[in-house]
Every structure is written in structure tokens, then in C-alpha cells.
Design an enzyme around this catalytic site. Sequence first.
Site, PDB file in Angstrom:
ATOM      1  N   SER A 137     -67.258  29.695 -65.308  1.00 53.42           N
ATOM      2  CA  SER A 137     -66.471  30.905 -65.172  1.00 53.42           C
ATOM      3  C   SER A 137     -66.692  31.478 -63.770  1.00 53.42           C
ATOM      4  O   SER A 137     -66.776  30.728 -62.806  1.00 53.42           O
ATOM      5  CB  SER A 137     -66.869  31.912 -66.267  1.00 53.42           C
ATOM      6  N   TYR A 152     -56.784  35.407 -61.166  1.00 49.52           N
ATOM      7  CA  TYR A 152     -57.898  34.470 -61.281  1.00 49.52           C
ATOM      8  C   TYR A 152     -59.025  35.077 -62.112  1.00 49.52           C
ATOM      9  O   TYR A 152     -59.564  34.443 -63.032  1.00 49.52           O
ATOM     10  CB  TYR A 152     -58.409  34.117 -59.884  1.00 49.52           C
ATOM     11  N   LYS A 156     -60.536  33.786 -65.710  1.00 54.23           N
ATOM     12  CA  LYS A 156     -61.948  33.465 -65.917  1.00 54.23           C
ATOM     13  C   LYS A 156     -62.558  34.318 -67.027  1.00 54.23           C
ATOM     14  O   LYS A 156     -63.422  33.851 -67.779  1.00 54.23           O
ATOM     15  CB  LYS A 156     -62.728  33.650 -64.610  1.00 54.23           C
TER      16      LYS A 156
END
Length: 260
Positions: A137, A152, A156
Site C-alpha cells: 500500500s 492514487y 491505496k
Amino acid sequence: MSFDLQIKGLRAVVTGGTQGLGAAVVKTLAQAGARVLTSARSLPVQPIEGVTYLAADLSTAEGSDQLAHAILQEWGGVDIVINVLGGSRTPVGGFAAISDEHWFAELNLNLMPAVRLDRALLPAMLAQGSGVIIHVSSIQRVLPLPESTTAYAAAKAALTTYSKSLAREVTPKGVRVLSVAPGWIETEASVTFAQRMATQAGTDYEGGKKIIMDWLGGIPVGRPAQPQEVADLIAFLASPRAASMAGTEYRIDGGTVPTV
């Protein structure tokens, strides 16, 4: 005195294993004696001896199916799955610059490859009653940069939540699931980014690095992590040495995130 990870002969799959952190993980596992298969959209110029490489675009369902099929055909199952694949391709400009296409692209790169590969490979792991899955992650799930990484960071965060849920489901059945959240890693891509920031600011590479560290609110250890440092943590977590570790996310960020 060497530290034996006890993974010799184990079957390990690493996604995104030809550059940066992924390449460091592949090298570390191979040196420890694991049988390693890795994928990326293109094959490396200098492959590691003994590692099997497969060119596949895992941001698509077809690419993930291709990889899973190759693994099951080659090995019949797997012992370790490490999903390193990820990255941000969204333009700067904050929320208004992120189109639907950008959102779906970030999810298809940072979340869905792990979901699809786990779905394909977990049944064999459950059948053998053992295995380890590690999802990479990012600290940006709790420390997003609004100018450029909102999508993004959200992807994650979804990966971490998925990992937690999967761990609760399958750990009692013998398959450990963990996640690792790196901070800034000095990979090839981040070096290029820092150089670009340096050029725009009229400074050198070290100045570019400082700009990025300032964006992050500082890195107490004074530098980004090296890929090998993160790879060592991942390899340990994947090994029988970490048999009591499950369902947790391990942060490796030089102290960037100041809270637990």
C-alpha cells in the site's frame, strides 16, 4: 552469521517485479532460495538468473488472468504472493483535474490487480492450508498530496481495507495476509521526479529531494528509503520467521507519519 529466511524452494509470485521496489523484492527472494515468478508490462534488460519473467498488463482483467493461468500451469499453486504493482499517473491540478478515466485507471493499477490475482490463486493456497499474501500500500492512504495524488491515495486506502478484510476471512484457514505501507522510496521513478522538481526550481538533485520531503512534512531520518530496505521487510514478513504476523499493516516511512 546469516539470517535464514527459511523460504528455500517456496513458490513466490511478485507483481511489478522488473523495476524499483519490485525488482528489489524479486532479487531478495531469489537470493534466499525461493522460486520466483514475476510480471511486468515489459521484460527487464538484465533478468535475474533463475527468475521466471512474464510480460503481462495486470491493469487489465486479461493480463491478470494470463499471469494466474501461467502460475497454475507451471506450479499448480503458490506459497507467497506479493503485490508490488502500483503508481500514480494522474495529472497535477487537484480534484478538478481528475477525470473518471483517471479514477478508474488508478483503481485498475493500484487495487484490482491484487483483487484479481488473489481471487485466482487463493483457492490453491486454501486447499494446501498455507500461504502468505502481502499487499504493498502506501502512507499516502493517510497522508495524501491533494495537488497530485488524491486518486492514487484513495486506491491505496481501498487496497489496505481490502487486505484487512481478506486477512480476517482467510487467516483462520492458514493463509496469512498483510500489507506494507512505504513512504517515499528512492526508486528510478522517484529519482526522475526529484530531478524534474529540481529543474523547475532551479536547484540540484538534493534540492529536488528536499522539495519532496517538505511536501511530505519532512522525513525525520532525513532521506527517502532505499528499495532494498523495504524489500528486506517484505521478505521477512513473507517468511516462516514471521509466522505470527497477520492482518496488520507495517509502515516503513522514516517517521514521516507521526501517529500510530
